[in-house]
Enzyme design. Structure first.
Site, PDB file in Angstrom:
ATOM      1  N   LYS A 156       0.809  -1.221   0.000  1.00 53.43           N
ATOM      2  CA  LYS A 156       0.000   0.000   0.000  1.00 53.43           C
ATOM      3  C   LYS A 156       0.848   1.280   0.000  1.00 53.43           C
ATOM      4  CE  LYS A 156      -3.949  -2.115   2.369  1.00 53.43           C
ATOM      5  NZ  LYS A 156      -4.811  -2.030   3.558  1.00 53.43           N
TER       6      LYS A 156
ATOM      7  N   TYR B 130     -12.297  -1.997  -3.958  1.00 57.55           N
ATOM      8  CA  TYR B 130     -12.810  -2.004  -2.589  1.00 57.55           C
ATOM      9  C   TYR B 130     -14.326  -1.892  -2.528  1.00 57.55           C
ATOM     10  CZ  TYR B 130      -8.056  -1.822  -0.866  1.00 57.55           C
ATOM     11  OH  TYR B 130      -6.758  -2.132  -0.576  1.00 57.55           O
TER      12      TYR B 130
ATOM     13  N   ARG C  84      -1.875 -14.620   4.277  1.00 57.81           N
ATOM     14  CA  ARG C  84      -2.680 -13.994   5.331  1.00 57.81           C
ATOM     15  C   ARG C  84      -1.959 -14.133   6.687  1.00 57.81           C
ATOM     16  NH1 ARG C  84      -6.707 -11.587   3.733  1.00 57.81           N
ATOM     17  NH2 ARG C  84      -7.824 -11.439   5.686  1.00 57.81           N
TER      18      ARG C  84
ATOM     19  N   THR D 184      -5.155  -7.305  10.847  1.00 63.06           N
ATOM     20  CA  THR D 184      -5.389  -5.973  10.288  1.00 63.06           C
ATOM     21  C   THR D 184      -4.914  -4.888  11.237  1.00 63.06           C
ATOM     22  OG1 THR D 184      -7.301  -6.818   9.087  1.00 63.06           O
ATOM     23  CG2 THR D 184      -7.164  -4.439   9.348  1.00 63.06           C
TER      24      THR D 184
ATOM     25  N   ARG E 293       2.621  -6.693   9.170  1.00 65.17           N
ATOM     26  CA  ARG E 293       1.928  -5.584   9.829  1.00 65.17           C
ATOM     27  C   ARG E 293       2.537  -5.259  11.192  1.00 65.17           C
ATOM     28  NH1 ARG E 293      -3.917  -7.494   7.590  1.00 65.17           N
ATOM     29  NH2 ARG E 293      -3.879  -6.286   5.655  1.00 65.17           N
TER      30      ARG E 293
ATOM     31  N   ASN F 266      -1.880  -0.035   7.064  1.00 68.81           N
ATOM     32  CA  ASN F 266      -1.352  -1.320   7.525  1.00 68.81           C
ATOM     33  C   ASN F 266      -0.468  -2.006   6.490  1.00 68.81           C
ATOM     34  OD1 ASN F 266      -3.246  -2.352   5.761  1.00 68.81           O
ATOM     35  ND2 ASN F 266      -4.616  -3.115   7.357  1.00 68.81           N
TER      36      ASN F 266
ATOM     37  N   HIS G 258      -2.212  -5.494   1.520  1.00 65.02           N
ATOM     38  CA  HIS G 258      -3.502  -6.152   1.298  1.00 65.02           C
ATOM     39  C   HIS G 258      -3.190  -7.539   0.761  1.00 65.02           C
ATOM     40  CE1 HIS G 258      -7.407  -7.217  -0.452  1.00 65.02           C
ATOM     41  NE2 HIS G 258      -6.688  -7.651  -1.477  1.00 65.02           N
TER      42      HIS G 258
ATOM     43  N   GLU H 108      -8.966 -10.714  -8.149  1.00 59.81           N
ATOM     44  CA  GLU H 108      -8.081  -9.576  -7.896  1.00 59.81           C
ATOM     45  C   GLU H 108      -6.877  -9.597  -8.839  1.00 59.81           C
ATOM     46  OE1 GLU H 108      -9.341  -8.946  -3.218  1.00 59.81           O
ATOM     47  OE2 GLU H 108      -7.392  -9.823  -3.647  1.00 59.81           O
TER      48      GLU H 108
END
Length: 139
Positions: A10, A50, A86, A92, A103, A113, A116, A127
């Protein structure tokens, strides 16, 4: 089982020039980066991506944040890649993320964070298709 998943580094990560450090964590976890591109998301791309959060109060801020600076979109490959990534990303909320996760190491806040990752194999396929063609990804 070898799978592919989708990742975004991000704007808070690209702004701080830590994409290499994040990639090192990804690769250290046994995932291969098989597709990678630095792009600037348009407002339309961010809104589409999103859309699932459209009714949530943070949607507008999320779209603004994701279009403010470049991002790095990635295709990751490995055994059980969706679940593995993940796990590597961490919770998150960085305060709840396990030690050594992306994170925990790099996130500034819940909103910033750093990464994604797809939450399912079906979403990973959708995606990935938004940003990559089959020709972009070897193998």
């Amino acid at each position: 089982m070898t799978e592919r998943t989708f990742s975004i580094l991000k704007p808070d990560a690209t702004r701080r020039n830590i994409t290499g450090k994040i990639n090192a964590v990804i690769e250290g976890a046994g995932l291969r980066i098989v597709g990678q591109r630095r792009i600037r998301l348009t407002e339309a791309q961010a809104k589409t991506f999103y859309e699932v959060h459209k009714e949530r109060p943070f949607y507008g801020e999320l779209v603004s944040q994701m279009t403010a600076e470049p991002v790095v979109v990635q295709v990751l490959e490995g055994d059980n890649a969706v679940a593995k990534y993940r796990e590597v990303m961490g919770a998150t909320n960085p305060e709840q993320a396990a030690e050594g996760t992306i994170r925990k190491l790099f996130a500034l806040s819940i909103g910033e964070n750093s990464v994604h990752g797809s939450d399912s194999l079906d979403n990973a396929k959708l995606e990935i298709a938004q940003f990559f063609t089959d020709a972009d990804i070897p193998g």
